[in-house]
Design an enzyme around this catalytic site. Structure first.
Site, PDB file in Angstrom:
ATOM      1  N   HIS A 141      -1.669  -2.299  -9.793  1.00 23.67           N
ATOM      2  CA  HIS A 141      -2.759  -1.832  -9.006  1.00 23.67           C
ATOM      3  C   HIS A 141      -4.040  -2.672  -8.790  1.00 23.67           C
ATOM      4  O   HIS A 141      -4.286  -3.252  -9.752  1.00 23.67           O
ATOM      5  CB  HIS A 141      -3.329  -0.421  -9.229  1.00 23.67           C
ATOM      6  CG  HIS A 141      -3.846   0.342  -8.371  1.00 23.67           C
ATOM      7  ND1 HIS A 141      -5.142   0.287  -7.952  1.00 23.67           N
ATOM      8  CD2 HIS A 141      -3.259   1.347  -7.240  1.00 23.67           C
ATOM      9  CE1 HIS A 141      -5.443   1.261  -6.852  1.00 23.67           C
ATOM     10  NE2 HIS A 141      -4.358   1.608  -6.517  1.00 23.67           N
ATOM     11  N   ASP A 179       2.907   5.573  -6.808  1.00 20.42           N
ATOM     12  CA  ASP A 179       4.026   5.739  -6.058  1.00 20.42           C
ATOM     13  C   ASP A 179       5.440   5.491  -6.849  1.00 20.42           C
ATOM     14  O   ASP A 179       6.307   5.958  -5.997  1.00 20.42           O
ATOM     15  CB  ASP A 179       3.920   4.400  -4.903  1.00 20.42           C
ATOM     16  CG  ASP A 179       2.812   4.541  -3.922  1.00 20.42           C
ATOM     17  OD1 ASP A 179       2.713   5.752  -3.524  1.00 20.42           O
ATOM     18  OD2 ASP A 179       2.179   3.703  -3.565  1.00 20.42           O
ATOM     19  N   HIS A 207       0.985  -1.283  -0.019  1.00 22.32           N
ATOM     20  CA  HIS A 207       0.091  -0.001  -0.047  1.00 22.32           C
ATOM     21  C   HIS A 207       0.886   1.292   0.106  1.00 22.32           C
ATOM     22  O   HIS A 207       1.688   1.443  -0.935  1.00 22.32           O
ATOM     23  CB  HIS A 207      -1.045  -0.082   1.376  1.00 22.32           C
ATOM     24  CG  HIS A 207      -2.043   0.731   1.340  1.00 22.32           C
ATOM     25  ND1 HIS A 207      -2.378   1.733   0.235  1.00 22.32           N
ATOM     26  CD2 HIS A 207      -2.889   1.188   2.159  1.00 22.32           C
ATOM     27  CE1 HIS A 207      -3.598   2.477   0.323  1.00 22.32           C
ATOM     28  NE2 HIS A 207      -3.829   2.170   1.673  1.00 22.32           N
TER      29      HIS A 207
HETATM   30  N1  ACO Z   1       5.622  -7.058 -10.343  1.00 24.62           N
HETATM   31  C1  ACO Z   1       5.618  -8.214 -10.957  1.00 24.62           C
HETATM   32  N2  ACO Z   1       4.008  -9.110 -10.928  1.00 24.62           N
HETATM   33  C2  ACO Z   1       3.285  -8.558 -10.380  1.00 24.62           C
HETATM   34  C3  ACO Z   1       3.277  -7.250  -9.904  1.00 24.62           C
HETATM   35  C4  ACO Z   1       4.576  -6.520  -9.688  1.00 24.62           C
HETATM   36  N3  ACO Z   1       4.759  -5.270  -9.176  1.00 24.62           N
HETATM   37  N4  ACO Z   1       2.085  -6.931  -9.462  1.00 24.62           N
HETATM   38  C5  ACO Z   1       1.391  -7.896  -9.638  1.00 24.62           C
HETATM   39  N5  ACO Z   1       1.980  -8.979 -10.371  1.00 24.62           N
HETATM   40  C6  ACO Z   1       1.451 -10.151 -10.990  1.00 24.62           C
HETATM   41  C7  ACO Z   1       1.138 -11.261  -9.936  1.00 24.62           C
HETATM   42  O1  ACO Z   1       2.378 -11.921  -9.401  1.00 24.62           O
HETATM   43  C8  ACO Z   1       0.117 -12.013 -10.478  1.00 24.62           C
HETATM   44  O2  ACO Z   1       0.455 -12.805 -11.186  1.00 24.62           O
HETATM   45  P1  ACO Z   1      -0.426 -14.241 -11.377  1.00 24.62           P
HETATM   46  O3  ACO Z   1      -1.471 -13.799 -11.853  1.00 24.62           O
HETATM   47  O4  ACO Z   1       0.593 -15.019 -12.541  1.00 24.62           O
HETATM   48  O5  ACO Z   1      -0.306 -15.099 -10.319  1.00 24.62           O
HETATM   49  C9  ACO Z   1      -0.758 -11.007 -10.890  1.00 24.62           C
HETATM   50  O6  ACO Z   1       0.173  -9.866 -11.485  1.00 24.62           O
HETATM   51  C10 ACO Z   1      -1.829 -10.115 -10.268  1.00 24.62           C
HETATM   52  O7  ACO Z   1      -1.244  -9.783  -9.025  1.00 24.62           O
HETATM   53  P2  ACO Z   1      -2.072  -9.729  -7.666  1.00 24.62           P
HETATM   54  O8  ACO Z   1      -1.185  -9.476  -6.576  1.00 24.62           O
HETATM   55  O9  ACO Z   1      -3.283 -10.769  -7.616  1.00 24.62           O
HETATM   56  O10 ACO Z   1      -3.058  -8.262  -7.779  1.00 24.62           O
HETATM   57  P3  ACO Z   1      -3.474  -7.573  -6.677  1.00 24.62           P
HETATM   58  O11 ACO Z   1      -4.417  -6.557  -7.107  1.00 24.62           O
HETATM   59  O12 ACO Z   1      -4.084  -8.321  -5.447  1.00 24.62           O
HETATM   60  O13 ACO Z   1      -2.487  -6.633  -6.151  1.00 24.62           O
HETATM   61  C11 ACO Z   1      -0.731  -4.801  -6.038  1.00 24.62           C
HETATM   62  C12 ACO Z   1      -2.056  -5.344  -6.375  1.00 24.62           C
HETATM   63  C13 ACO Z   1      -0.692  -5.328  -4.464  1.00 24.62           C
HETATM   64  C14 ACO Z   1      -0.624  -3.351  -6.015  1.00 24.62           C
HETATM   65  C15 ACO Z   1       0.473  -5.474  -6.550  1.00 24.62           C
HETATM   66  O14 ACO Z   1       0.375  -5.036  -8.014  1.00 24.62           O
HETATM   67  C16 ACO Z   1       1.741  -5.353  -5.996  1.00 24.62           C
HETATM   68  O15 ACO Z   1       2.114  -5.940  -5.075  1.00 24.62           O
HETATM   69  N6  ACO Z   1       2.525  -4.205  -6.463  1.00 24.62           N
HETATM   70  C17 ACO Z   1       3.713  -3.694  -6.179  1.00 24.62           C
HETATM   71  C18 ACO Z   1       3.703  -2.799  -4.607  1.00 24.62           C
HETATM   72  C19 ACO Z   1       3.154  -1.636  -5.273  1.00 24.62           C
HETATM   73  O16 ACO Z   1       3.476  -0.900  -6.091  1.00 24.62           O
HETATM   74  N7  ACO Z   1       2.023  -1.175  -4.341  1.00 24.62           N
HETATM   75  C20 ACO Z   1       1.315   0.282  -4.533  1.00 24.62           C
HETATM   76  C21 ACO Z   1      -0.067   0.126  -4.450  1.00 24.62           C
HETATM   77  S1  ACO Z   1      -0.791   1.665  -5.094  1.00 24.62           S
HETATM   78  C22 ACO Z   1      -0.954   2.364  -3.613  1.00 24.62           C
HETATM   79  O17 ACO Z   1      -1.252   1.925  -2.591  1.00 24.62           O
HETATM   80  C23 ACO Z   1      -1.228   3.908  -3.826  1.00 24.62           C
END
Ligand code: ACO
Length: 429
Positions: free
Chosen positions: A307, A365, A266
């Site tokens: 996201h 971010d 987050h």
């Molecule tokens: N890098 C690589 N792979 C990723 C990333 C990433 N940053 N984000 C998601 N994926 C992949 C996952 O491994 C998953 O792959 P799969 O379908 O093969 O298992 C797929 O994309 C979907 O990801 P989820 O984790 O299911 O998506 P979710 O909606 O639950 O998570 C999140 C969203 C937490 C933001 C995620 O994209 C992440 O961890 N990003 C990096 C952290 C980040 O930048 N957070 C800031 C969010 S914005 C904010 O709070 C203002």
């Protein structure tokens, strides 16, 4: 609301269950599953992927189209034409202020910027190397011990005073948490300055000389606060609502929001972005890290990408990217090595099949971390700055909930533990 209904047919149950469907002004319809518990059944939706937990009139997001509206106004228009405190007014009261209302609002916020003098002593209880977010969780929660006169949450007046106190004091406490960590004296707020200028003054000023604040950096700071002001029912806002639903006081609720925001999935992501760029260290190593991000067996993720809601682009990221370009040009630091890594990473990820297919775009971010670094904000303060900006969103949602009808938030569960069994005395185990 609409006359539409959903019909749920459950194996082994003779009659189908009819569930009302409600329509909002925008966005998907929702199925009201509240009656299911009376039929001995719950819904199951870990992570609230398909669950609307409340009704709200504050912010609307269309993740597919990259739309973010505060009280109906698009975020890019607010970022271009409004400022943070005006956006606070909009979020809290639902309409843009008149000139007189805006002046009064700004004056009232300025009147509350100072914190109780005893809070300075409170800081001395922390270790100097404490993370500023750890300090913020503690100090903001402790505000309820200092401001007893605004804790009657059923009173509109108390809710308003608490809102002003929180919006006004968050930058002061944030700057204090930084000054404490570097062993410099706390700076009192200067109420002749704007909200963003005042924050930079308390962060970077010292009592021995007058503060010099660049208008370009103050504008960028204000825009960062504005772009973080609210974001619908995200993890920290939902935490504030859940804490508030028990009747907890607003300072305790916002402290809960700060704790939820801290996580790297987050608000902690902006700090994690910079740490990741430092870890990559050189443009030549980007491919290696992109490969790791794509490897299912490696927990590494590209921080600042992806996201839960935005599956096209993050509209805040678009504005933030422009602001980043302005700040870097103004400061003449286009050749910073970490920025070079960030730009190349963005380019690669935007063209890589894995990221395109999974709809993983740079989020707000990714760029805010770059701007904050350019302004000279230490990495450990990035999430604190997010918390300062988001405070108004938390309060607006808390206030909306408390002033309407609400019940204590009480999710249910799918229990997969042991069935009932008898206690075994210690000597028989
Ligand atoms: N890098 C690589 N792979 C990723 C990333 C990433 N940053 N984000 C998601 N994926 C992949 C996952 O491994 C998953 O792959 P799969 O379908 O093969 O298992 C797929 O994309 C979907 O990801 P989820 O984790 O299911 O998506 P979710 O909606 O639950 O998570 C999140 C969203 C937490 C933001 C995620 O994209 C992440 O961890 N990003 C990096 C952290 C980040 O930048 N957070 C800031 C969010 S914005 C904010 O709070 C203002």
């Amino acid at each position: 609301m609409s006359d539409k209904k959903a019909t749920l047919k459950i194996d082994g149950m003779d009659a189908a269950i009819e569930l009302p469907i409600y329509s909002g002004t925008l966005g998907p319809d929702v199925v009201d599953v509240g009656s299911l518990t009376g039929k001995g059944m719950f819904t199951y939706d870990p992570g609230f992927v398909s669950t609307a937990a409340c009704e709200s009139q504050i912010t609307y997001i269309d993740g597919g189209q990259g739309v973010l509206l505060h009280r109906g106004y698009p975020i890019d228009q607010l970022a271009e034409q409004s400022d943070y405190l005006e956006t606070c007014f909009l979020l809290l009261y639902g309409e843009l202020p008149t000139r007189a209302e805006k002046e009064e609002f700004v004056r009232t916020v300025h009147n509350h910027t100072m914190v109780h003098e005893q809070i300075r002593t409170f800081f001395n209880g922390f270790r100097r190397d404490a993370h500023p977010m750890a300090i913020m969780c503690g100090v903001v929660g402790a505000l309820s011990a200092f401001y007893h006169d605004s804790l009657e949450i059923s009173e509109e007046r108390d809710r308003q005073v608490a809102a002003f106190r929180l919006i006004a004091k968050m930058p002061t406490l944030a700057a204090m948490s930084y000054k404490f960590s570097i062993g410099q004296p706390f700076m009192y707020p200067d109420n002749t300055l704007s909200y963003a200028e005042n924050f930079l003054h308390m962060m970077f000023g010292n009592p021995c000389e007058p503060s010099t604040i660049s208008p370009v950096l103050a504008k960028a700071m204000d825009r960062i606060f504005l772009l973080h002001a609210d974001h619908e029912q995200n993890a920290s806002t939902s935490t504030v609502r859940l804490a508030g639903s028990s009747g907890a006081n607003p300072f305790a609720c916002i402290a809960a929001g700060i704790a939820a925001l801290w996580g790297p999935s987050h608000g902690g992501a902006n700090e994690a972005v910079l740490k990741m760029l430092e870890e990559i260290g050189d443009v030549s190593r980007i491919d290696e890290f992109v490969a790791r991000a794509k490897d299912k067996d490696d927990p590494f993720r590209l921080m600042g990408f992806g996201h839960r809601v935005y599956k096209n682009f993050d509209p805040r990221a678009k504005v933030m990217k422009e602001a980043a370009d302005d700040v870097l040009a103004e400061l003449g630091i286009e050749n910073d090595p970490l920025l070079a890594i960030a730009k190349r990473l963005e380019e690669i990820a935007l063209h890589d099949e894995y990221f395109i297919e999974k709809k993983l775009y740079p989020n707000v971010d990714f760029y805010s971390g770059i701007i904050l670094k350019a302004i000279g904000i230490p990495t450990s303060m990035f999430t604190v700055i997010f918390a300062v900006g988001r405070t108004v969103g938390w309060i607006a949602h808390w206030h909306e909930m408390i002033s309407g009808s609400y019940r204590i938030g009480r999710p249910r569960q799918l229990y997969t533990g042991h069935q009932q069994r008898d206690y075994v005395p210690l000597d028989k185990r």
